[in-house]
Scaffold this motif. Structure first.
Motif, short mmCIF file in Angstrom:
data_model
loop_
_atom_site.label_atom_id
_atom_site.label_comp_id
_atom_site.label_asym_id
_atom_site.label_seq_id
_atom_site.Cartn_x
_atom_site.Cartn_y
_atom_site.Cartn_z
N SER A 231 -31.52 53.33 196.06
CA SER A 231 -30.92 52.31 195.07
C SER A 231 -29.32 52.36 195.00
O SER A 231 -28.82 53.46 194.61
N LYS A 232 -28.77 51.24 195.44
CA LYS A 232 -27.28 51.27 195.35
C LYS A 232 -26.74 49.74 195.01
O LYS A 232 -27.65 48.93 195.10
N THR A 233 -25.68 49.88 194.64
CA THR A 233 -25.02 48.61 194.29
C THR A 233 -25.02 47.52 195.60
O THR A 233 -24.80 48.01 196.58
N PHE A 234 -25.36 46.34 195.36
CA PHE A 234 -25.02 45.52 196.46
C PHE A 234 -23.73 45.00 196.60
O PHE A 234 -23.28 43.93 197.50
N HIS A 235 -22.59 45.16 195.70
CA HIS A 235 -21.34 44.55 195.81
C HIS A 235 -20.51 45.30 196.58
O HIS A 235 -19.45 44.75 197.09
N SER A 236 -21.04 46.37 197.21
CA SER A 236 -20.24 46.89 198.10
C SER A 236 -21.03 47.72 199.17
O SER A 236 -22.07 47.91 199.01
N LEU A 237 -20.64 48.22 200.42
CA LEU A 237 -21.14 49.04 201.41
C LEU A 237 -21.27 50.26 200.59
O LEU A 237 -22.29 51.18 201.09
#
Lengths: 575, 575
Positions: free
Chosen positions: A506-512
């Protein structure tokens, strides 16, 4: 997401285009595809669910079909989205337009984002699925059924907890929150069970958006109703005083919960603006869940056309990675090509290393910003190539893009990266605007050797190896730092026998990276994993990195405030 | 509620009877009633919504019809219910059976009670509406749409509150809770908005069952989509620092909320087990709301038959009083007869002054308990006669009832009360078991003079006069005691210009009094009114008496735990 440009006054809205399109009754539309009255459960004149026996028949029909699987994903998007669903729908339409038989399968929208930001999730322009207003609102009730199923588990759990607690559940280890299909930040963190004895057991709780519920993931990965029931039974809702898992089955909720999902598991079928049948079914988040529509829809679609165009949420680091490593593994599927959706706007955003996005500054920047943004695009291409699947870059053209800007992107892809690339104007032109893209996709599929497809890790790899593979190979991190309960969680997962599950990061989609403010392709950073928990019903482990919101909020000026309906039922403001 | 007897092993369950019934496709069923493809929005093969234009046409057709309105209500019930819906459906079937043209309109079930206690709400035995499993589960999604509409208001309100609070809402005077269609006691009293700044504004909150939401009342009282929108706009959600009301319109939610109810407001039509068309639409609580199905369904039904049989929740003190004083007033309708459903079981319950109900003791008691229970029945008859409408008592026969017991009730009604009375066995026999009842209802309607119908109070009466009229004339109280904020609330309601609204008294259904433990016809007591608030969208004032639950809980052994579905979709445990 539709993302019509606000400045584009002369171009009709998605809703206006949808309203001006003459739809075929779904029974007439599907007759040539051998789906008749007995195979369909109608929801009005233009929506239907495909009955179980028909899904089974289509699965058998698929054996005589080519089963070319084309996945659409994207580069790291701006907050407005770069047109993945538009491209998916447009590509599906265009493949039929150029003489192939193609089906489309996409996720169904959640009411949360519909009311939160300006945009539905039914594609846009001349590449949308219809009736867009129904699909964006309650559709066939799947999200509502999932919300009910999720909250029945919660209510039965709290009833057990406060009435004797015979299962010895640890009130501090309840792992099943509640859910609503509504962006409501005030429900993120709550205290429930107040008001004395009749009000239950006081404890901390919170609400997820329904799309983030494990029920959604379970629905989207189930083979059929029987498999769904087995998955529901396995879902872990709490731990007891000895640290042993308490499941949905332990609280006697398997039967009624599966019963609530009886219709939701049947795939929904509608039509695109050009009359191509499209499955719109299931919509899991692409961070704490796998981010693609239901496997049942995919498997049925393989029986209706030689091509299936489907979509993965966010970028190659999120939906696409999960599609390859989780969905294709669990569903035994092999992608034959990947379309990477890019835009001049997103390239400029990365090229300016901008956070948060300033769309005026983006529009004013020049070709050099585009070129600096290639860093992000290149990393996504590289990521996808690691899976052994040919990549086709689609440049989703917006009205403000110059020919030079678009050509610069195409040249970079073809000359520097040596990948196929095509401009796409399916938003404004429908299939007329997707011919170059579709032909390159067909070329990629023809050239592809399915034997080349590979997952990035094996089932047998350790949990840490799996996490580190995704972190370093896909995200570009130097390594992984385990904080919080992560080390203990891994130990517990191993004890519980979950070490062979794939991992869902689960990671932000705003950055790689795991830092939303970092654009391009961040280097010299370490991924922080702070918690790991099992989605035992779905069949994967969720690793939480940074702060990932599972319940979005409404902005100060929500899209809802601009929506209206008149006394005759005409809707406005629903893009 | 169905209330099949547990001991009755040889009699098939409601679900078994439903499954063994061959249904007609709804399009075929409705063809003779002049409802065609264009008039209907299908939900599968056996459920449909009637489109707005067809509702309008039926309203016009009603002018050429007799519009005989028969209301079914009951004596104070045991917790299992005495078969009001069974009697309503059975009577509707029987009227057609004996050559009249009759329609049925009932409320749609809420998932909360379905999973909480043993019983759906689609009638039972050979007097049910079909498909009972669909109707008891998600049906056509109306309850879900209402839940979404309710919670969108809450989310937009909290967003305004935490992002600038430009409307100066008083955080302690937010009057709009959240809602779920699920019995979940842990959500009765909560604290929300925790977790720091991004989590909103911390405050006390709670959840209603969706059936208790003002949105439900608004839907059920609206004339059409335009009227619905106006009502939604008026709903009060909070008060500002100056004590002025803040409405749904003030928080800019009127448009999107009405949009969410676009389909929900269209009445649902299904068939009974004998093929009689039945509207099943809307399901407001009969305590804090008015407790009958939508006015739209009633008005449409008048255009399809000469009789409309409809149902009011609980007894003459709750649903029926509200139907007469609120619904008939707002909807300009005149009832032509009232059927009062009684049972030997309920009479014995009252005759033993029993609390809580002990069903073994009830079954073991004799004719003297029945006779002592007449006190309750008599008061309900007396209440209904005050409205100037003829009363027909139906004795809903259960298998364990003796002929002597049933005859004793019939004799009492006919000889002592001088009202029509008939045994009803529509549960076990369908319309064959309702002929005597139906004929007596026709007789009552024929004899009735519509001019005799009267509300118990005028619009112009003061708020206290209205409350006291219901308390003394209907409940049998000596007077009213205003506690808590009640006096201040009345003053505020007058200031806000709501003094001409009818009053909706929220009271327990377990007793004619405000004390659930008191059986029979309690005397020498004073009604305590502790709070009064406006349902400004619905158009009535709610007066809270005693403790009324708007969010039920699950019992220790909820009905849900016995429900199941197999891999082929066959359901069990859903009575």
């Amino acid at each position: 997401m539709a993302s019509p440009d606000d400045d584009q006054d002369s171009f009709p809205t998605d809703y206006e285009i949808a309203q001006s399109t003459e739809m075929e009754p779904i029974w007439d539309l599907l007759e040539p595809w051998d789906l008749g009255n007995d195979d369909l459960q109608y929801y009005g004149e233009y929506k239907a669910k495909v009955e179980h026996h028909a899904v089974e028949r289509l699965r058998e029909d698929a054996e005589d079909r080519e089963q070319n699987l084309v996945l659409v994903t994207g580069m790291t998007p701006t907050p407005l989205g770069e047109g993945k669903t538009v491209t998916t729908v447009g590509l599906g339409q265009t493949l039929n337009h150029i003489g192939e038989e193609a089906m489309i399968a996409i996720r169904e929208p959640s009411l949360g984002p519909v009311f939160g930001v300006k945009g539905g999730a039914a594609g846009g322009g001349y590449s949308q699925v219809l009736p867009m207003e129904d699909i964006n609102l309650h559709f066939t009730g799947d999200l509502h059924a999932l919300t009910s199923a999720h909250n029945l588990i919660a209510a039965m759990l709290d009833a057990k907890l406060s009435q004797g607690n015979e299962l010895n559940m640890d009130v501090n280890e309840v792992s099943w929150p509640r859910a609503l299909d509504m962006n409501d930040r005030a429900l993120r963190e709550t205290v429930i069970g107040l008001g004395g004895k009749t009000g239950g057991t006081p404890r901390e709780d919170g609400f997820l958006l329904t799309a983030a519920s494990e029920m959604m993931a379970v629905l989207c990965l189930a083979e059929d109703l029987g498999d769904l029931k087995e998955r529901v039974a396995r879902v872990i809702v709490a731990y007891d005083d000895d640290g042993e898992p308490v499941t949905v089955d332990d609280i006697e909720a398997t039967g009624p919960v599966t019963m609530l999902l009886r219709d939701a598991i049947k795939p929904n079928i509608v039509q695109t603006i050009e009359g191509t049948p499209a499955f719109v079914h299931g919509g899991p988040f692409a961070n704490i869940a796998h981010g693609t529509n239901s496997l049942i829809a995919d498997k049925a679609a393989f029986g209706m056309g030689d091509y299936l165009v489907t979509e993965a949420g966010f970028g190659s680091d999120l939906g696409a990675e999960k599609f390859m490593n989780i969905v294709c593994r669990l569903g035994d599927m092999t992608p034959n090509a990947v379309v990477l959706v890019s835009s001049v706007r997103a390239l400029k955003y990365h090229g300016q290393d901008m956070w948060p996005a300033d769309f005026d500054a983006i529009e004013e920047s020049g070709i050099d910003a585009v070129e600096r943004g290639f860093e992000n695009l290149d990393k996504h291409v590289e990521n996808l190539q690691k899976f052994g699947v040919p990549v086709v870059v689609a440049v989703n053209r917006f009205p403000e893009d110059s020919d030079e800007e678009v050509q610069t992107v195409l040249d970079h892809c073809r000359d520097d990266l040596d990948v196929r690339a095509a401009e796409s104007t399916v938003f404004a032109e429908g299939s007329e605007g997707g011919v170059d893209l579709a032909e390159r996709v067909v070329g990629a599929v023809d050239e592809n050797d399915p034997e080349d497809f590979t997952h990035l890790y094996e089932d047998e790899a350790s949990i840490k190896e799996k996490i580190e593979t995704v972190a370093t190979e896909v995200y570009g991190a130097d390594g992984v730092n385990y904080t919080g309960s992560a080390e203990d969680d891994i130990e517990r997962m191993e004890e519980l026998g979950f070490e062979e599950f794939p991992v869902c990061l689960s990671k932000t989609f705003h950055s790689l990276s795991d830092d939303a403010s970092k654009k391009g392709a961040p280097e010299d950073w370490t991924l922080e994993v702070r918690e790991i928990y099992p989605s035992a019903g779905a069949g994967f482990l969720v690793a939480l990195t940074g702060d990932v919101l599972t319940m979005p909020g409404l902005p100060a000026d929500p899209a809802a405030a601009d929506m209206d309906i008149d006394a005759d039922g005409n809707i406005s403001g629903l893009f």
